[in-house]
Design an enzyme around this catalytic site. Sequence first.
Site: not given
Length: 257
Positions: A208, A99
Amino acid sequence: MDDLFELGGRTFRSRLIVGTGKYKDFDETRRAIEASGAEIVTVAVRRVNITDPAQANLLDWISPERFTILPNTAGCYTADEAVRTALLAREAGVGNFVKVEVIGDQRTLFPDVSATIEASKRLVEEGFIVLPYVMDDPVACRRLEDVGCAAVMPLAAPIGSGLGIRNPYNLAIIIEQSRVPVIVDAGVGCASDAARALELGCTAVLMNTAIAGAKDPVGMAEAMRLGVAAGRRSYLSGRIARRLHASASSPIEGMLD
């Protein structure tokens, strides 16, 4: 129902991708990830140890044999830094997924679009399966797809803000034009935000803080799993058209005079 999606030549069932930062310890991280049902787990290489065997290693708790580990380049401010960080993660044996994050502003944590495109191009050439974090900009997403990214990951709102999807219309354009998966990344705050992303037609959603920062991270992880599942089923089922005026829920044909 088999409703899989492909990413980098692999197929996945769970459309929820979760991070590993901000938890109180690795045990809570593990329990939240298990509750989320996620198959892909992203790790900030500069912030969570996955490369030094002499220190506590997240991979002792989150097995690469069970989960696809998605290293990310969080904390990088240049394309060079991002490329070096990705190469370091690959040398640690976690595979070719990455990522890409290249931050352009320290206060807002908005991505540097031009540096993100540059880093992504270089990492594609290095053989990585690149998933770039980017603004909800249809032009930038098209450029990233053109350089070979396996998906595009437009933000819903600033990282950690919990504001939810601030611009569904840009996301709709990105989804319409994209030939690769569109994964909403950053800004989700609650399960309804996750459901909304999937209802819009996004392939998946990554989060997250919304889980790790909740009062009950494990409970929130389960809520996000259910929200994603509900949003995807809603999208596949097809919502009714919006109407300005009421529409009777029972037909009037055949009613008695």
